[in-house]
Design a protein around this motif. Structure first.
Motif, short mmCIF file in Angstrom:
data_model
loop_
_atom_site.label_atom_id
_atom_site.label_comp_id
_atom_site.label_asym_id
_atom_site.label_seq_id
_atom_site.Cartn_x
_atom_site.Cartn_y
_atom_site.Cartn_z
N SER A 182 -51.89 -5.98 -2.64
CA SER A 182 -52.56 -6.06 -3.93
C SER A 182 -51.49 -6.16 -5.02
O SER A 182 -50.75 -5.21 -5.25
CB SER A 182 -53.45 -4.84 -4.15
N VAL A 183 -51.40 -7.32 -5.63
CA VAL A 183 -50.41 -7.58 -6.68
C VAL A 183 -51.12 -7.61 -8.02
O VAL A 183 -52.14 -8.29 -8.17
CB VAL A 183 -49.68 -8.92 -6.43
N LYS A 184 -50.61 -6.87 -8.98
CA LYS A 184 -51.29 -6.78 -10.26
C LYS A 184 -50.30 -6.91 -11.42
O LYS A 184 -49.37 -6.13 -11.56
CB LYS A 184 -52.02 -5.44 -10.38
N GLY A 185 -50.50 -7.94 -12.23
CA GLY A 185 -49.79 -8.10 -13.49
C GLY A 185 -48.28 -8.27 -13.38
O GLY A 185 -47.55 -7.78 -14.25
N TRP A 198 -36.59 -6.37 -9.21
CA TRP A 198 -37.59 -5.59 -9.94
C TRP A 198 -38.29 -6.46 -10.98
O TRP A 198 -37.64 -7.18 -11.74
CB TRP A 198 -36.93 -4.40 -10.64
N PRO A 199 -39.62 -6.40 -11.04
CA PRO A 199 -40.34 -7.15 -12.07
C PRO A 199 -40.16 -6.49 -13.44
O PRO A 199 -39.83 -5.31 -13.53
CB PRO A 199 -41.79 -7.06 -11.60
N ASP A 200 -40.37 -7.26 -14.49
CA ASP A 200 -40.37 -6.69 -15.84
C ASP A 200 -41.61 -5.82 -16.05
O ASP A 200 -41.55 -4.79 -16.72
CB ASP A 200 -40.35 -7.82 -16.88
N GLN A 201 -42.70 -6.25 -15.45
CA GLN A 201 -43.97 -5.50 -15.52
C GLN A 201 -44.74 -5.75 -14.25
O GLN A 201 -44.50 -6.72 -13.53
CB GLN A 201 -44.82 -5.97 -16.72
N GLY A 202 -45.71 -4.89 -13.97
CA GLY A 202 -46.60 -5.09 -12.85
C GLY A 202 -46.24 -4.25 -11.65
O GLY A 202 -45.22 -3.56 -11.62
N GLU A 203 -47.09 -4.31 -10.63
CA GLU A 203 -46.88 -3.51 -9.44
C GLU A 203 -47.50 -4.19 -8.23
O GLU A 203 -48.33 -5.10 -8.34
CB GLU A 203 -47.50 -2.12 -9.59
N CYS A 204 -47.09 -3.72 -7.05
CA CYS A 204 -47.65 -4.18 -5.80
C CYS A 204 -47.98 -2.98 -4.94
O CYS A 204 -47.17 -2.04 -4.83
CB CYS A 204 -46.67 -5.11 -5.08
N ARG A 205 -49.16 -2.99 -4.34
CA ARG A 205 -49.57 -1.92 -3.43
C ARG A 205 -49.86 -2.54 -2.06
O ARG A 205 -50.30 -3.69 -1.96
CB ARG A 205 -50.81 -1.22 -3.96
N GLY A 221 -54.11 -0.92 0.93
CA GLY A 221 -55.05 -0.19 0.10
C GLY A 221 -54.44 0.26 -1.20
O GLY A 221 -54.66 -0.34 -2.24
N SER A 222 -53.62 1.32 -1.15
CA SER A 222 -53.10 1.86 -2.41
C SER A 222 -51.66 2.37 -2.31
O SER A 222 -51.19 3.04 -3.23
CB SER A 222 -54.01 3.01 -2.88
N GLN A 223 -50.97 2.08 -1.22
CA GLN A 223 -49.64 2.66 -1.03
C GLN A 223 -48.54 1.85 -1.70
O GLN A 223 -48.49 0.63 -1.55
CB GLN A 223 -49.32 2.77 0.47
N LYS A 224 -47.69 2.53 -2.41
CA LYS A 224 -46.49 1.90 -2.91
C LYS A 224 -45.49 1.78 -1.76
O LYS A 224 -45.55 2.51 -0.79
CB LYS A 224 -45.88 2.72 -4.05
N LEU A 225 -44.57 0.82 -1.90
CA LEU A 225 -43.59 0.60 -0.84
C LEU A 225 -42.67 1.81 -0.71
O LEU A 225 -42.12 2.30 -1.69
CB LEU A 225 -42.77 -0.65 -1.16
#
Length: 293
Positions: free
Chosen positions: A5-8, A60-67, A70-74
């Motif tokens: 799940s990639v967001k922003g 590293w992105p300037d903004q945003g996140e990837c899970r 389901g919901s786990q960060k790397l």
């Protein structure tokens, strides 16, 4: 559940001292469904590799996140569930092919004993037609052989998620067939696959879903069939003729389709269906992702 799940995601690079930053990723948002093979498409420079590197925290992105899952960060333990083949992998060229796979099997915490891991390596080398080259140093491997051994290191530990950046690069027809067979097999086992490739014919054969980038933005996310029908103006009309089997008429656009339907009604013929004609992936990609804004 989404395995990715990639967001922003936003990412900019400064290409030289004093130069302005260039925006490469612009609010990239998408998800990858569990248990599917998803293609990640875009022209050169569209941001595919940068997105993958941000997802895996290689940059590293300037903004945003990837899970993930389901919901786990790397995190470190999560890596044992992920296999990755980058576009330009680095290999320890003083190792043999067999030693290389054994090293990565242990490094990725494969759930095998040493003897079982060696048996799995034997099986994978055979599937990729590399058995005869198992004792060669990697510095003696051709580009295609390195690409194949690179895929094997990504699947050696039976990951739940496989991320591949240009896995067919440098391969001849036979090599691509071996790679596609491995990808199909791991997907049948339940592994979710997310792959980037410029070889659209292979993507069409492998993938059920697509994420498409253009100039750093997502322009499509969804089913491949939906994508290939998105830009087609051709319509197929099937109707019943009393004296013949089902007949087909093709219309090049909606206006012509309406004229044909009016004609069939005047002849009192029953229309069975009217459907948009899908094009192949390469033709649709050329229209959507390569056309000028």
């Amino acid at each position: 559940m989404s395995v990715i799940s990639v967001k922003g995601l936003n990412k900019s690079f400064q290409k030289g001292l004093g130069s302005k930053k260039v925006s490469v990723l612009k609010n990239i948002t998408f998800s990858v469904a569990e248990g599917k093979i998803t293609g990640f498409l875009g022209a050169n420079g569209s941001g595919k590799t940068t997105t993958m590197k941000c997802m895996l925290e290689l940059i590293w992105p300037d903004q945003g996140e990837c899970r993930f899952f389901g919901s786990q960060k790397l995190h470190s333990k999560l890596w044992s569930r992920i296999g990755f083949l980058p576009e330009h992998p680095y290999f320890y060229d003083f190792l043999t092919g067999e030693e290389f796979l054994f090293f990565y099997g242990r490094l990725s915490h494969a759930k095998y004993s040493k003897s079982d891991l060696k048996s799995r390596i034997n099986m994978l080398l055979k599937k990729m037609d590399l058995s005869k080259d198992r004792d060669k140093k990697l510095r003696q491997y051709s580009k295609g052989m390195l690409q194949k051994i690179g895929l094997l290191q990504a699947v050696i530990h039976e990951p739940d998620l496989l991320i591949l950046d240009e896995p067919m690069s440098g391969l001849d027809f036979n090599g691509r067939s071996y790679v596609m067979e491995i990808i199909h097999q791991v997907a049948e086992r339940g592994t979710s696959v997310f792959l980037s490739s410029h070889l659209l014919h292979d993507v069409e054969r492998l993938c059920s879903d697509l994420v498409v980038l253009k100039e750093g933005e997502v322009i499509f996310e969804g089913d491949m069939g939906e994508f290939m029908g998105a830009e087609s103006d051709k319509m197929e009309i099937i109707y019943i003729d009393q004296n013949k089997a089902d007949q087909t008429r093709l219309a090049s656009n909606l206006e012509e389709c309406q004229k044909i339907l009016d004609e069939l009604r005047q002849q009192k013929l029953d229309v069975v269906s009217v459907e948009r004609v899908s094009t192949n992936l390469e033709e649709t990609f050329r229209k959507l992702a390569l056309k000028q804004r």
